[in-house]
Design a protein around this motif. Structure first.
Motif, PDB file in Angstrom:
ATOM      1  N   VAL A  94      54.498  83.495  49.816  1.00 45.52           N
ATOM      2  CA  VAL A  94      53.718  82.702  50.769  1.00 45.52           C
ATOM      3  C   VAL A  94      52.271  83.133  50.582  1.00 45.52           C
ATOM      4  CG1 VAL A  94      53.342  82.146  53.200  1.00 45.52           C
ATOM      5  CG2 VAL A  94      55.671  82.502  52.343  1.00 45.52           C
ATOM      6  N   TRP A  95      51.403  82.208  50.195  1.00 44.11           N
ATOM      7  CA  TRP A  95      50.169  82.546  49.491  1.00 44.11           C
ATOM      8  C   TRP A  95      49.020  81.674  49.992  1.00 44.11           C
ATOM      9  CZ3 TRP A  95      49.361  85.355  44.764  1.00 44.11           C
ATOM     10  CH2 TRP A  95      48.284  84.973  43.980  1.00 44.11           C
ATOM     11  N   ALA A  96      47.916  82.313  50.366  1.00 43.42           N
ATOM     12  CA  ALA A  96      46.733  81.563  50.822  1.00 43.42           C
ATOM     13  C   ALA A  96      45.491  82.180  50.184  1.00 43.42           C
ATOM     14  CB  ALA A  96      46.644  81.587  52.336  1.00 43.42           C
ATOM     15  N   ASP A  97      45.403  82.040  48.878  1.00 48.60           N
ATOM     16  CA  ASP A  97      44.351  82.668  48.090  1.00 48.60           C
ATOM     17  C   ASP A  97      43.285  81.647  47.699  1.00 48.60           C
ATOM     18  OD1 ASP A  97      43.001  84.539  46.405  1.00 48.60           O
ATOM     19  OD2 ASP A  97      44.040  83.671  44.676  1.00 48.60           O
ATOM     20  N   VAL A  98      42.040  82.107  47.639  1.00 48.92           N
ATOM     21  CA  VAL A  98      40.971  81.356  46.990  1.00 48.92           C
ATOM     22  C   VAL A  98      40.254  82.309  46.046  1.00 48.92           C
ATOM     23  CG1 VAL A  98      40.641  79.667  48.827  1.00 48.92           C
ATOM     24  CG2 VAL A  98      39.419  81.832  48.933  1.00 48.92           C
ATOM     25  N   ALA A  99      39.561  81.752  45.060  1.00 46.83           N
ATOM     26  CA  ALA A  99      38.952  82.572  44.022  1.00 46.83           C
ATOM     27  C   ALA A  99      37.876  83.484  44.587  1.00 46.83           C
ATOM     28  CB  ALA A  99      38.359  81.670  42.938  1.00 46.83           C
ATOM     29  N   ASN A 100      37.720  84.624  43.894  1.00 43.85           N
ATOM     30  CA  ASN A 100      36.700  85.611  44.223  1.00 43.85           C
ATOM     31  C   ASN A 100      37.027  86.302  45.553  1.00 43.85           C
ATOM     32  OD1 ASN A 100      35.186  84.997  41.844  1.00 43.85           O
ATOM     33  ND2 ASN A 100      34.450  83.148  42.903  1.00 43.85           N
ATOM     34  N   VAL A 101      36.143  87.145  46.012  1.00 43.29           N
ATOM     35  CA  VAL A 101      36.392  87.922  47.226  1.00 43.29           C
ATOM     36  C   VAL A 101      36.124  87.050  48.435  1.00 43.29           C
ATOM     37  CG1 VAL A 101      35.786  89.974  48.537  1.00 43.29           C
ATOM     38  CG2 VAL A 101      35.788  90.046  46.028  1.00 43.29           C
ATOM     39  N   LYS A 102      37.190  86.610  49.083  1.00 36.22           N
ATOM     40  CA  LYS A 102      37.081  85.675  50.202  1.00 36.22           C
ATOM     41  C   LYS A 102      37.973  86.140  51.343  1.00 36.22           C
ATOM     42  CE  LYS A 102      34.367  82.631  48.188  1.00 36.22           C
ATOM     43  NZ  LYS A 102      33.024  82.282  48.712  1.00 36.22           N
ATOM     44  N   ASN A 103      37.850  85.451  52.453  1.00 30.29           N
ATOM     45  CA  ASN A 103      38.663  85.757  53.635  1.00 30.29           C
ATOM     46  C   ASN A 103      40.015  85.059  53.501  1.00 30.29           C
ATOM     47  OD1 ASN A 103      36.569  87.270  54.791  1.00 30.29           O
ATOM     48  ND2 ASN A 103      35.639  85.426  55.658  1.00 30.29           N
ATOM     49  N   ASP A 104      40.891  85.629  52.662  1.00 32.25           N
ATOM     50  CA  ASP A 104      42.174  85.003  52.373  1.00 32.25           C
ATOM     51  C   ASP A 104      43.298  86.023  52.516  1.00 32.25           C
ATOM     52  OD1 ASP A 104      41.518  86.515  50.187  1.00 32.25           O
ATOM     53  OD2 ASP A 104      41.431  84.855  48.769  1.00 32.25           O
ATOM     54  N   PHE A 105      44.519  85.624  52.167  1.00 33.61           N
ATOM     55  CA  PHE A 105      45.687  86.489  52.358  1.00 33.61           C
ATOM     56  C   PHE A 105      46.846  85.939  51.554  1.00 33.61           C
ATOM     57  CE2 PHE A 105      45.621  83.257  55.650  1.00 33.61           C
ATOM     58  CZ  PHE A 105      46.928  82.766  55.658  1.00 33.61           C
ATOM     59  N   GLY A 166      38.431  95.568  57.558  1.00 35.26           N
ATOM     60  CA  GLY A 166      37.669  94.445  58.098  1.00 35.26           C
ATOM     61  C   GLY A 166      38.483  93.686  59.114  1.00 35.26           C
ATOM     62  N   VAL A 167      37.822  93.130  60.110  1.00 41.99           N
ATOM     63  CA  VAL A 167      38.527  92.406  61.178  1.00 41.99           C
ATOM     64  C   VAL A 167      38.044  90.956  61.264  1.00 41.99           C
ATOM     65  CG1 VAL A 167      39.014  94.469  62.533  1.00 41.99           C
ATOM     66  CG2 VAL A 167      36.856  93.260  62.873  1.00 41.99           C
ATOM     67  N   GLN A 168      37.550  90.434  60.139  1.00 41.51           N
ATOM     68  CA  GLN A 168      37.093  89.052  60.120  1.00 41.51           C
ATOM     69  C   GLN A 168      38.277  88.088  60.182  1.00 41.51           C
ATOM     70  OE1 GLN A 168      37.238  91.087  57.625  1.00 41.51           O
ATOM     71  NE2 GLN A 168      37.988  90.070  55.787  1.00 41.51           N
ATOM     72  N   SER A 169      38.033  86.869  60.618  1.00 43.95           N
ATOM     73  CA  SER A 169      39.054  85.828  60.588  1.00 43.95           C
ATOM     74  C   SER A 169      39.251  85.370  59.149  1.00 43.95           C
ATOM     75  CB  SER A 169      38.633  84.639  61.460  1.00 43.95           C
ATOM     76  OG  SER A 169      38.537  85.021  62.810  1.00 43.95           O
ATOM     77  N   LEU A 170      40.495  85.208  58.754  1.00 37.77           N
ATOM     78  CA  LEU A 170      40.817  84.815  57.371  1.00 37.77           C
ATOM     79  C   LEU A 170      40.912  83.292  57.313  1.00 37.77           C
ATOM     80  CD1 LEU A 170      43.465  87.596  56.629  1.00 37.77           C
ATOM     81  CD2 LEU A 170      40.994  87.637  56.264  1.00 37.77           C
ATOM     82  N   THR A 171      39.746  82.669  57.239  1.00 38.13           N
ATOM     83  CA  THR A 171      39.643  81.220  57.408  1.00 38.13           C
ATOM     84  C   THR A 171      39.359  80.465  56.126  1.00 38.13           C
ATOM     85  OG1 THR A 171      37.305  81.492  57.963  1.00 38.13           O
ATOM     86  CG2 THR A 171      38.880  81.438  59.799  1.00 38.13           C
ATOM     87  N   ASP A 172      39.196  81.159  54.989  1.00 39.83           N
ATOM     88  CA  ASP A 172      38.777  80.440  53.784  1.00 39.83           C
ATOM     89  C   ASP A 172      39.824  79.459  53.245  1.00 39.83           C
ATOM     90  OD1 ASP A 172      36.187  81.266  53.557  1.00 39.83           O
ATOM     91  OD2 ASP A 172      36.641  83.036  52.363  1.00 39.83           O
ATOM     92  N   PRO A 173      41.079  79.851  53.115  1.00 41.38           N
ATOM     93  CA  PRO A 173      42.030  78.876  52.558  1.00 41.38           C
ATOM     94  C   PRO A 173      42.320  77.740  53.542  1.00 41.38           C
ATOM     95  CG  PRO A 173      43.194  80.827  53.285  1.00 41.38           C
ATOM     96  CD  PRO A 173      41.730  81.141  53.424  1.00 41.38           C
ATOM     97  N   GLY A 174      42.353  76.539  53.033  1.00 46.29           N
ATOM     98  CA  GLY A 174      42.668  75.394  53.892  1.00 46.29           C
ATOM     99  C   GLY A 174      44.159  75.163  54.012  1.00 46.29           C
ATOM    100  N   ASN A 175      44.897  75.674  53.029  1.00 44.60           N
ATOM    101  CA  ASN A 175      46.345  75.472  53.018  1.00 44.60           C
ATOM    102  C   ASN A 175      47.038  76.769  52.650  1.00 44.60           C
ATOM    103  OD1 ASN A 175      46.664  72.399  53.293  1.00 44.60           O
ATOM    104  ND2 ASN A 175      45.187  72.589  51.611  1.00 44.60           N
ATOM    105  N   ILE A 176      48.340  76.789  52.846  1.00 47.65           N
ATOM    106  CA  ILE A 176      49.191  77.895  52.411  1.00 47.65           C
ATOM    107  C   ILE A 176      50.127  77.356  51.335  1.00 47.65           C
ATOM    108  CG2 ILE A 176      51.024  79.495  53.080  1.00 47.65           C
ATOM    109  CD1 ILE A 176      49.773  79.630  55.855  1.00 47.65           C
ATOM    110  N   ASN A 177      50.182  78.051  50.212  1.00 43.05           N
ATOM    111  CA  ASN A 177      51.103  77.700  49.143  1.00 43.05           C
ATOM    112  C   ASN A 177      52.369  78.542  49.267  1.00 43.05           C
ATOM    113  OD1 ASN A 177      50.455  75.669  47.390  1.00 43.05           O
ATOM    114  ND2 ASN A 177      50.034  77.011  45.647  1.00 43.05           N
TER     115      ASN A 177
END
Length: 562
Positions: A94-105, A166-177
């Protein structure tokens, strides 16, 4: 870390048209097995799973979490080692990645290990052991934003944790793969749950085996994967969210055959199918051969003498993804004799309803070999017991026939062949003998071929006084350790796997009954008895013997020496 590698083919592609087939709101079937250790069942119910081919299969769903959250699911894979080092380099779960260092998971399998992590800064936690073993495993990844920590649980146990930095919101990915990322996932996934809270260890362990209420306000997406015809021809491209708000779009699935499709969570095992040698006679409370379609046992109810054939139609599940068809309280009881009960012959009810509040006794233990060698006892006072006052007799949580004869007297329980078997090459049994009992594996008439006489102080499994020459000169394995039968084989005071190989198969090894010598002296007593027995006319090879013993070890929860 910059410049993460990812496959553009499975990035967040918008699908213009989604074929909606409705939400999967079918009831999940309750199918409890006999009560057992919590480490044995995968779940207390069963469903299908979604299989990914590792080539181009994936599902994408809208992202619905960003702060505190928990992602959990069951998965099974034997995918060769890929990726590794960080969660975003592995085969996507279950994957919510975007390229480079982003707020993802996301979560993945890297070099055979389960991984979970978040971005900015990139932080990964991994399982302590490989999980690409072809067995079902439960995954739970927890992001606790409040306390700046991430945790990974495998099979309900916390494997690793780390400060996330870090405690930022992980908002970068628009979808979950699901299933597609740096590498496509090859394997099966089911029971995907996404929560908008950091679940506790007790909550994860307490619910991993069971469905959860859809109405739970912190459950934001629930993909049971309980759809389709397993390995059949299916249609549709929607992974339904039981919450009804975040349906997923399925991409690349063949929707036919045993991969890239809906598949069974469990693969039923029939142990005698896995060896070349054919059994001459075979008895159990589980189906030993896939070709056998008969019943397990015929029982007589003590309260009214009604009789019923008991089916092996309960699915008994294991954490390694295997399953066995066997007998438990939910099995079908088909009335064969009404006794004084008023039940109609041919009518059916559950076994637990049939034996409620009373005891039951074995009239026939059916032979699964196809040779018609049923063990039977028509004399009610001689019949061994299988239910005690409304409780199914069991050892290690598996059904067990108990014998209550009296050594040294004519008081006996036994079940017999109508005609003694004269060729015996290997005996495989799962049995237990209580202290003070005479110890029969097999016997016939007054010839104690596989017998020890506890009255005479012979408390090895087989004794030199009573064993036939071919038996005393053979080999017996007790839980995988070999012994000379009359000099060293231990008394099986706990449920044990016993395999006997006579020195000369077919010579002096006739047998025809269990529990008694059918005369007036030697009788099993105190609730000694059997879960399973198979007899072969030839000597099994070491490989075949170990196939059977390993299977028995798993099913009966008995440790082997190898």
């Amino acid at each position: 870390m910059c410049g993460r590698y990812f496959r553009t083919a499975v990035r967040w592609i918008a699908i213009c048209c989604v074929v909606a087939i409705g939400h999967d709101t079918s009831a999940v079937s309750a199918f409890p097995a006999i009560a057992g250790p919590p480490s044995i069942p995968v779940r207390q119910y069963y469903s299908n799973a979604l299989n990914f081919d590792g080539t181009n299969d994936y599902v994408y769903v809208p992202r619905m979490i960003s702060d505190n959250f928990t992602i959990e699911f069951w998965f099974k894979t034997n995918q060769a080692n890929v990726g590794g080092g960080a969660w975003y380099n592995g085969a996507s779960l279950v994957w919510a990645d975007v390229a480079n260092v982003k707020n993802d998971f996301g979560s993945s399998i890297g070099q055979g290990y389960a991984q979970f992590g978040i971005g900015n800064p990139d932080t990964t936690v991994s399982s302590t052991l490989p999980v690409n073993d072809g067995c079902w495993h439960h995954f739970a990844g927890v992001r606790d934003k409040t306390n700046d920590i991430i945790r990974l649980y495998i099979d309900g146990v916390q494997n690793s944790s780390s400060s996330a930095g870090g405690v930022q919101s992980l908002t970068d990915p628009g979808n979950i793969n699901i299933g597609g990322g740096s590498y496509y996932f090859k394997g099966s996934i089911t029971e995907i749950r996404i929560w908008n809270v950091a679940r506790t260890a007790s909550e994860i362990l307490g619910n991993m085996y069971n469905p959860v209420p859809v109405a739970n306000s912190t459950l934001v997406a629930y993909y049971s994967c309980n759809k389709g015809i397993p390995s059949g021809t299916n249609s549709g491209s929607t992974l339904s969210d039981l919450k009804g708000t975040n349906n997923g779009s399925m991409v690349g699935f063949a929707m036919t055959g045993s991969s890239s499709n809906w598949v069974k969570v469990y693969d039923p095992i029939f142990p005698l199918d896995n060896i070349t040698s054919a059994a001459t006679a075979a008895y159990s409370f589980r189906r030993l051969k896939s070709s056998y379609t008969g019943k397990a046992v015929r029982v007589r109810r003590g309260s009214d003498s009604a009789e019923a054939d008991i089916s092996m139609d309960s699915l008994i599940k294991f954490k390694n993804g295997n399953a066995y068809y066997g007998v438990d309280g939910n099995s079908t009881a088909t009335i064969t004799s009404s006794g004084s009960s008023g039940l109609s012959v041919g009518s059916t009810l559950t076994f637990k309803t049939f034996f409620s509040g009373t005891s039951c006794y074995v009239k026939i233990w059916y032979d699964q070999s196809g040779n018609g060698k049923d063990l039977s006892q028509s004399t009610t006072s001689y019949q061994p017991r299988i239910v005690n006052s409304g409780t199914l007799d069991s050892e290690n949580f598996r059904p067990f026939i108990r014998f209550f004869g009296t050594p040294g007297s004519s008081v006996r329980n036994n079940i017999d062949l109508s005609l003694a078997m004269t060729t015996v090459g290997t005996v495989s049994t799962v049995m237990r003998l209580v202290s003070g009992s005479d110890g029969f594996i097999l016997s016939d008439g007054g010839s104690f071929n596989y017998h020890s006489n506890n009255i005479s102080g012979q408390v090895k499994l087989i004794d030199s006084m009573n064993a036939s020459t071919s038996v005393s000169g053979g080999t017996v394995w007790s839980n995988g350790t070999s012994y000379s039968p009359t000099s060293g084989a231990p008394w099986p005071s706990a449920l044990s796997i016993i395999t006997l190989l006579p020195s000369t198969p077919g010579t002096g090894t006739t047998w025809g009954n269990l529990g008694s010598d059918r005369v007036t002296c030697h009788n099993m007593s105190g609730g000694s008895g059997y879960c399973e027995l198979a007899v072969f006319s030839t000597a099994l090879s070491t490989a075949e013997r170990q196939v059977i013993e390993k299977d028995q070890s798993g099913f009966y929860n008995i440790a082997l020496a190898y």
